[in-house]
Design an enzyme around this catalytic site. Sequence first.
Site, PDB file in Angstrom:
ATOM      1  N   HIS A  47       3.744  -2.316   3.126  1.00 57.78           N
ATOM      2  CA  HIS A  47       3.839  -0.978   2.540  1.00 57.78           C
ATOM      3  C   HIS A  47       5.144  -0.843   1.762  1.00 57.78           C
ATOM      4  CE1 HIS A  47       0.975  -0.371   5.877  1.00 57.78           C
ATOM      5  NE2 HIS A  47       0.438   0.549   5.085  1.00 57.78           N
ATOM      6  N   ASP A  55       0.819  -1.214   0.000  1.00 55.44           N
ATOM      7  CA  ASP A  55       0.000   0.000   0.000  1.00 55.44           C
ATOM      8  C   ASP A  55       0.850   1.261   0.000  1.00 55.44           C
ATOM      9  OD1 ASP A  55      -2.121  -1.704   0.230  1.00 55.44           O
ATOM     10  OD2 ASP A  55      -2.880  -0.896   2.119  1.00 55.44           O
TER      11      ASP A  55
END
Length: 279
Positions: A222, A77
């Site tokens: 991430h 993400d």
Amino acid sequence: MFENGEKLRFSPAHIAGMCLLPAALLLGLIRIDLALLPLTGFLGLCAVAPFFPRLEFFLPMVNQGKTGRKAVAITFDDGPDPVSTPILLRLLSEHEIHATFFVNGHKAARYPALIRRILYEGHTLGNHSYGHDNLLMLRSKKILQNEIVLVQQELEKYGVLTHAFRPPVCVTNPKLGKVLHRLGMYAVGFSCRAPDAGNRWVETLSARILKKVRPDDIILLHDVLPPKKELLPIWRREMEALLQGLAAEGFSVLPLAALIGREVMSKLSEREIKPEVEQ
């Protein structure tokens, strides 16, 4: 209500409302203050449940695979990032792993060469909203839809259409299901993560994930740059350790689409998308 093919079914939010609101009316006939108990319970559920995507309180979310195999999918993400994403892409290439990147639209617009490289190397893209507003689910339906549509329009420049949306911080609201249905999209959550606060807590990240990972998990990570410079080599080491650890424990890492049996991204054209520059 949830739409599943041609069948409609009630969401947990609908069921809770249909049970608790009549209960409040009946209790109110006995004593008005008693009506507050189910009403407070319903409001509490609406406030807390959206932070637990696996409950699918307001809308259905894809939180896990369905292969029945010892396999997982890896998702990232908040990128792309000009420093950390290329490091990650090299690692994924070395391990011959394809991931899904849930990108923010403003970063996709700022780093087009990275988007082209992600696609060229066989990874897929998901929609993670344009500006990653952590309070997006408190905004109007118009703002919510615009945040999703802007990313779709940005990714169309690269000849792709993503079907998967992951809300910022995976929080949902009652409006999201209708917006996604209108856009022909679906929501994706996760089933395995080690809270990293956007790569702020990266030490022991791999060990924390490997301790809890299960077959058919969707792993959330991430690809943003850690806020402190000294954390970058630690993050890279942890990503390498995670990929090695999954292999050592016998997990296959599949593309998200293969794990969930559903198309994540489709091409709008057959032209080959080559990276402009090597990162």
